[in-house]
Design a protein around this motif. Structure first.
Motif, PDB file in Angstrom:
ATOM      1  N   ALA A  33      55.962  35.112  30.423  1.00 35.09           N
ATOM      2  CA  ALA A  33      55.453  34.692  31.791  1.00 35.09           C
ATOM      3  C   ALA A  33      54.485  35.572  32.617  1.00 35.09           C
ATOM      4  O   ALA A  33      53.183  35.572  32.814  1.00 35.09           O
ATOM      5  N   MET A  34      54.848  37.031  32.428  1.00 32.27           N
ATOM      6  CA  MET A  34      53.889  37.964  33.185  1.00 32.27           C
ATOM      7  C   MET A  34      52.903  38.098  32.235  1.00 32.27           C
ATOM      8  O   MET A  34      51.728  38.312  32.760  1.00 32.27           O
ATOM      9  N   GLY A  84      47.836  35.714  25.908  1.00 33.71           N
ATOM     10  CA  GLY A  84      49.379  36.213  26.528  1.00 33.71           C
ATOM     11  C   GLY A  84      50.421  36.649  25.551  1.00 33.71           C
ATOM     12  O   GLY A  84      51.285  36.936  26.040  1.00 33.71           O
ATOM     13  N   SER A  85      49.676  36.662  24.311  1.00 30.26           N
ATOM     14  CA  SER A  85      50.904  37.044  23.365  1.00 30.26           C
ATOM     15  C   SER A  85      51.117  38.439  23.142  1.00 30.26           C
ATOM     16  O   SER A  85      50.305  39.305  23.404  1.00 30.26           O
ATOM     17  N   PRO A 126      55.168  45.784  34.112  1.00 28.14           N
ATOM     18  CA  PRO A 126      54.126  45.695  35.260  1.00 28.14           C
ATOM     19  C   PRO A 126      53.457  46.875  35.287  1.00 28.14           C
ATOM     20  O   PRO A 126      52.250  46.747  35.768  1.00 28.14           O
ATOM     21  N   ASP A 127      53.905  47.990  35.232  1.00 25.53           N
ATOM     22  CA  ASP A 127      53.171  49.392  35.455  1.00 25.53           C
ATOM     23  C   ASP A 127      51.885  49.466  34.456  1.00 25.53           C
ATOM     24  O   ASP A 127      50.896  49.809  34.401  1.00 25.53           O
ATOM     25  N   ALA A 128      52.336  49.138  33.156  1.00 21.50           N
ATOM     26  CA  ALA A 128      51.313  49.088  31.977  1.00 21.50           C
ATOM     27  C   ALA A 128      50.006  47.862  32.173  1.00 21.50           C
ATOM     28  O   ALA A 128      48.959  48.532  32.081  1.00 21.50           O
ATOM     29  N   ASN A 137      48.168  41.107  39.659  1.00 22.10           N
ATOM     30  CA  ASN A 137      49.073  40.375  40.028  1.00 22.10           C
ATOM     31  C   ASN A 137      48.857  40.115  41.450  1.00 22.10           C
ATOM     32  O   ASN A 137      49.154  38.777  41.749  1.00 22.10           O
ATOM     33  N   ALA A 138      47.925  40.728  42.254  1.00 20.99           N
ATOM     34  CA  ALA A 138      47.612  40.138  43.334  1.00 20.99           C
ATOM     35  C   ALA A 138      46.495  38.957  43.350  1.00 20.99           C
ATOM     36  O   ALA A 138      46.455  38.106  44.377  1.00 20.99           O
ATOM     37  N   SER A 139      45.711  39.326  42.398  1.00 21.17           N
ATOM     38  CA  SER A 139      44.887  38.223  42.107  1.00 21.17           C
ATOM     39  C   SER A 139      45.556  36.612  41.934  1.00 21.17           C
ATOM     40  O   SER A 139      44.859  35.820  41.832  1.00 21.17           O
ATOM     41  N   THR A 140      46.823  36.551  41.718  1.00 22.06           N
ATOM     42  CA  THR A 140      47.598  35.157  41.121  1.00 22.06           C
ATOM     43  C   THR A 140      48.193  34.692  42.548  1.00 22.06           C
ATOM     44  O   THR A 140      48.563  33.655  42.385  1.00 22.06           O
TER      45      THR A 140
END
Length: 141
Positions: A33-34, A84-85, A126-128, A137-140
């Motif tokens: 999902a990320m 996203g794969s 998430p760091d990568a 992530n803020a843009s979502t």
């Protein structure tokens, strides 16, 4: 009595394996999902994907792929495709692979890239992703 103990141990091992599989499935689902969210944010943010290549084991050459996306590790052995794969981009490459190229198969993504490797070789997903596109992530939100 011995059979009873063996049956209990077998059942305990089965339950433990089921729990481990459920935890891994949940981690893969969260990571997937990320990655899908990241790919959408990258497209909206205008981050151009690049052609992905597979590296040979031991640094033995590269092979082109028909895929485009973003590398997640500095050594370019893991990437997210534009859809996203998740791809691991390291394989044993033969001469034909290097000449013709190959098409990697997506694999279930981990929440930690390089987990279990040498110190400093692992990075949280998430760091990568943040390293590739700061603020993705803020843009979502």
């Amino acid at each position: 009595m011995s059979n009873d103990w063996a049956a209990q141990r077998t059942e305990a091992a089965r339950v433990q394996a089921e729990r481990l599989q459920a935890r891994q499935d949940a981690e893969h689902a969260a990571a997937s999902a990320m990655l899908v969210t990241f790919a959408a944010a990258a497209a909206r943010g205008g981050l151009a994907p690049e052609p992905l290549q597979v590296k040979g084991y031991g640094g033995r050459g590269t092979a082109r792929t028909p895929l485009e996306g973003w590398y997640l590790r500095n050594d370019r052995t893991a990437a997210v495709g534009v859809d996203g794969s998740f791809y691991l981009l390291i394989a044993p490459l033969g001469v034909l692979d290097r000449l013709r190229g190959l098409t990697p198969t997506p694999v279930p993504p981990p929440l930690v890239l390089g987990a279990g490797g040498k110190d400093g070789d692992s990075i949280d997903l998430p760091d990568a992703l943040e390293r590739v596109l700061p603020g993705w992530n803020a843009s979502t939100a």
